[in-house]
Design a protein around this motif. Structure first.
Motif, PDB file in Angstrom:
ATOM      1  N   LYS A   3       0.776  -1.175   0.200  1.00 35.96           N
ATOM      2  CA  LYS A   3       0.138  -0.003   0.061  1.00 35.96           C
ATOM      3  C   LYS A   3       0.917   1.203  -0.040  1.00 35.96           C
ATOM      4  CE  LYS A   3      -3.859  -1.686   2.694  1.00 35.96           C
ATOM      5  NZ  LYS A   3      -4.821  -1.336   3.890  1.00 35.96           N
ATOM      6  N   LEU A   4       0.266   2.388  -0.423  1.00 35.70           N
ATOM      7  CA  LEU A   4       1.097   3.445  -0.391  1.00 35.70           C
ATOM      8  C   LEU A   4       0.282   4.366   0.660  1.00 35.70           C
ATOM      9  CD1 LEU A   4       0.640   4.928  -3.866  1.00 35.70           C
ATOM     10  CD2 LEU A   4       2.653   4.146  -3.011  1.00 35.70           C
ATOM     11  N   LEU A   5       1.059   5.145   1.620  1.00 36.03           N
ATOM     12  CA  LEU A   5       0.429   5.562   2.815  1.00 36.03           C
ATOM     13  C   LEU A   5      -0.253   6.755   2.351  1.00 36.03           C
ATOM     14  CD1 LEU A   5       3.260   4.825   5.458  1.00 36.03           C
ATOM     15  CD2 LEU A   5       1.146   3.688   5.120  1.00 36.03           C
ATOM     16  N   GLY A   6      -1.425   7.293   3.012  1.00 34.08           N
ATOM     17  CA  GLY A   6      -2.132   8.537   2.632  1.00 34.08           C
ATOM     18  C   GLY A   6      -1.221   9.813   2.784  1.00 34.08           C
ATOM     19  N   ASN A   7      -1.870  10.762   1.978  1.00 34.14           N
ATOM     20  CA  ASN A   7      -0.940  12.170   2.102  1.00 34.14           C
ATOM     21  C   ASN A   7      -1.851  13.069   1.490  1.00 34.14           C
ATOM     22  OD1 ASN A   7       0.632  14.026   0.245  1.00 34.14           O
ATOM     23  ND2 ASN A   7       2.179  13.181   1.625  1.00 34.14           N
ATOM     24  N   GLU A   8      -2.090  14.143   2.220  1.00 31.82           N
ATOM     25  CA  GLU A   8      -3.090  15.035   1.856  1.00 31.82           C
ATOM     26  C   GLU A   8      -2.780  15.732   0.284  1.00 31.82           C
ATOM     27  OE1 GLU A   8      -3.447  18.326   4.694  1.00 31.82           O
ATOM     28  OE2 GLU A   8      -4.194  17.001   6.307  1.00 31.82           O
ATOM     29  N   THR A   9      -1.407  15.971  -0.037  1.00 32.80           N
ATOM     30  CA  THR A   9      -1.079  16.340  -1.351  1.00 32.80           C
ATOM     31  C   THR A   9      -1.391  15.302  -2.081  1.00 32.80           C
ATOM     32  OG1 THR A   9       0.669  17.847  -0.303  1.00 32.80           O
ATOM     33  CG2 THR A   9       0.657  17.419  -2.745  1.00 32.80           C
ATOM     34  N   PHE A  10      -1.241  14.116  -2.002  1.00 27.90           N
ATOM     35  CA  PHE A  10      -1.432  12.787  -3.108  1.00 27.90           C
ATOM     36  C   PHE A  10      -3.035  12.861  -3.257  1.00 27.90           C
ATOM     37  CE2 PHE A  10      -3.042   8.581  -4.045  1.00 27.90           C
ATOM     38  CZ  PHE A  10      -2.087   8.279  -5.047  1.00 27.90           C
ATOM     39  N   GLY A  11      -3.681  13.170  -2.094  1.00 26.84           N
ATOM     40  CA  GLY A  11      -5.145  13.012  -2.234  1.00 26.84           C
ATOM     41  C   GLY A  11      -5.824  14.249  -3.009  1.00 26.84           C
ATOM     42  N   ALA A  12      -5.162  15.414  -2.666  1.00 27.11           N
ATOM     43  CA  ALA A  12      -5.562  16.461  -3.560  1.00 27.11           C
ATOM     44  C   ALA A  12      -5.414  16.375  -5.331  1.00 27.11           C
ATOM     45  CB  ALA A  12      -4.986  17.855  -3.204  1.00 27.11           C
ATOM     46  N   ARG A  51      -6.529  10.617   4.179  1.00 33.04           N
ATOM     47  CA  ARG A  51      -6.573  10.140   5.344  1.00 33.04           C
ATOM     48  C   ARG A  51      -6.444   8.559   5.288  1.00 33.04           C
ATOM     49  NH1 ARG A  51     -11.411  13.181   7.858  1.00 33.04           N
ATOM     50  NH2 ARG A  51     -12.144  11.158   7.833  1.00 33.04           N
ATOM     51  N   GLY A  52      -6.763   8.002   3.890  1.00 29.57           N
ATOM     52  CA  GLY A  52      -6.864   6.472   3.522  1.00 29.57           C
ATOM     53  C   GLY A  52      -5.654   6.005   2.808  1.00 29.57           C
ATOM     54  N   ASN A  53      -5.161   5.086   2.774  1.00 28.27           N
ATOM     55  CA  ASN A  53      -4.110   4.358   2.079  1.00 28.27           C
ATOM     56  C   ASN A  53      -4.733   3.843   0.983  1.00 28.27           C
ATOM     57  OD1 ASN A  53      -2.317   5.051   4.055  1.00 28.27           O
ATOM     58  ND2 ASN A  53      -2.715   3.131   5.423  1.00 28.27           N
ATOM     59  N   LEU A  54      -3.794   3.718  -0.186  1.00 34.53           N
ATOM     60  CA  LEU A  54      -4.173   2.992  -1.319  1.00 34.53           C
ATOM     61  C   LEU A  54      -3.408   1.891  -1.963  1.00 34.53           C
ATOM     62  CD1 LEU A  54      -5.694   3.766  -4.200  1.00 34.53           C
ATOM     63  CD2 LEU A  54      -3.679   5.081  -4.692  1.00 34.53           C
ATOM     64  N   PHE A  55      -3.764   0.746  -2.364  1.00 30.72           N
ATOM     65  CA  PHE A  55      -3.004  -0.247  -2.721  1.00 30.72           C
ATOM     66  C   PHE A  55      -2.585   0.152  -4.243  1.00 30.72           C
ATOM     67  CE2 PHE A  55      -5.980  -2.766   0.058  1.00 30.72           C
ATOM     68  CZ  PHE A  55      -5.023  -3.693   0.240  1.00 30.72           C
ATOM     69  N   VAL A  56      -1.503  -0.619  -4.235  1.00 24.68           N
ATOM     70  CA  VAL A  56      -0.602  -0.204  -5.249  1.00 24.68           C
ATOM     71  C   VAL A  56      -1.416  -0.391  -6.639  1.00 24.68           C
ATOM     72  CG1 VAL A  56       1.711  -0.396  -6.640  1.00 24.68           C
ATOM     73  CG2 VAL A  56       1.751  -0.073  -4.267  1.00 24.68           C
ATOM     74  N   SER A  57      -1.933  -1.829  -6.702  1.00 27.72           N
ATOM     75  CA  SER A  57      -2.685  -2.163  -7.864  1.00 27.72           C
ATOM     76  C   SER A  57      -3.615  -1.237  -8.111  1.00 27.72           C
ATOM     77  CB  SER A  57      -3.170  -3.399  -7.326  1.00 27.72           C
ATOM     78  OG  SER A  57      -4.293  -3.427  -6.397  1.00 27.72           O
ATOM     79  N   ASP A  58      -4.425  -0.543  -7.175  1.00 30.79           N
ATOM     80  CA  ASP A  58      -5.266   0.431  -7.266  1.00 30.79           C
ATOM     81  C   ASP A  58      -4.956   1.770  -8.005  1.00 30.79           C
ATOM     82  OD1 ASP A  58      -7.676  -0.956  -6.318  1.00 30.79           O
ATOM     83  OD2 ASP A  58      -7.285  -0.247  -4.260  1.00 30.79           O
ATOM     84  N   LEU A  59      -3.663   1.819  -7.768  1.00 33.89           N
ATOM     85  CA  LEU A  59      -2.904   3.236  -8.321  1.00 33.89           C
ATOM     86  C   LEU A  59      -2.497   2.999  -9.753  1.00 33.89           C
ATOM     87  CD1 LEU A  59      -1.652   6.121  -8.092  1.00 33.89           C
ATOM     88  CD2 LEU A  59       0.634   4.715  -7.701  1.00 33.89           C
ATOM     89  N   VAL A  60      -2.321   1.568 -10.345  1.00 38.63           N
ATOM     90  CA  VAL A  60      -2.373   1.146 -11.650  1.00 38.63           C
ATOM     91  C   VAL A  60      -3.631   1.208 -12.199  1.00 38.63           C
ATOM     92  CG1 VAL A  60      -1.682  -0.750 -12.872  1.00 38.63           C
ATOM     93  CG2 VAL A  60      -0.288  -0.114 -11.061  1.00 38.63           C
ATOM     94  N   GLY A  61      -4.380   1.009 -11.633  1.00 43.22           N
ATOM     95  CA  GLY A  61      -5.949   1.115 -12.284  1.00 43.22           C
ATOM     96  C   GLY A  61      -6.268   2.437 -12.474  1.00 43.22           C
ATOM     97  N   LEU A  62      -5.985   3.257 -11.439  1.00 40.27           N
ATOM     98  CA  LEU A  62      -6.438   5.002 -11.612  1.00 40.27           C
ATOM     99  C   LEU A  62      -5.609   5.713 -12.782  1.00 40.27           C
ATOM    100  CD1 LEU A  62      -6.509   5.676  -7.782  1.00 40.27           C
ATOM    101  CD2 LEU A  62      -8.374   5.746  -9.355  1.00 40.27           C
ATOM    102  N   GLN A  63      -4.325   5.129 -13.078  1.00 34.73           N
ATOM    103  CA  GLN A  63      -3.554   5.446 -13.981  1.00 34.73           C
ATOM    104  C   GLN A  63      -4.219   5.029 -15.514  1.00 34.73           C
ATOM    105  OE1 GLN A  63      -1.184   3.799 -16.333  1.00 34.73           O
ATOM    106  NE2 GLN A  63      -0.742   5.805 -17.142  1.00 34.73           N
ATOM    107  N   MET A  64      -4.378   4.036 -15.455  1.00 33.63           N
ATOM    108  CA  MET A  64      -5.422   3.324 -16.834  1.00 33.63           C
ATOM    109  C   MET A  64      -6.494   4.162 -16.791  1.00 33.63           C
ATOM    110  SD  MET A  64      -4.636  -0.646 -16.064  1.00 33.63           S
ATOM    111  CE  MET A  64      -5.851  -1.071 -17.334  1.00 33.63           C
TER     112      MET A  64
END
Length: 87
Positions: A3-12, A51-64
């Motif tokens: 997982k990627l740890l949550g970050n306000e800038t990432f979320g924004a 405030r939430g963490n993201l699975f790396v696989s979900d980041l790959v999906g979001l990029q797609m």
């Protein structure tokens, strides 16, 4: 699964990208679910709030889904872990 740890800038950044693509949180989550993610809208909302963490696989999906470079997700994120800025 890592997982990627949550970050306000990432979320924004995630929210900015989603809005630029003209998608709601519900539409984004539905597209992730079609790709095999069990993510809920409430979990996705927490990620956008930093405030939430993201699975790396979900980041790959979001990029797609969004069709952006990975760098867009990490724009303006400091390399310093604390709230203090490096000198």
């Amino acid at each position: 699964m890592p997982k990627l740890l949550g970050n306000e800038t990432f979320g924004a950044n995630l929210k900015r990208i989603r809005l630029t693509c003209g998608l709601t949180q519900e539409q984004t989550v539905a597209k992730l679910q079609v790709l095999g993610s069990p993510i809920s809208r409430s979990t996705y909302s927490l990620i956008e709030m930093g405030r939430g963490n993201l699975f790396v696989s979900d980041l790959v999906g979001l990029q797609m889904i969004f069709g952006v470079k990975y760098e867009e997700f990490f724009k303006d994120i400091s390399t310093c872990r604390s709230s203090k800025k490096p000198e």
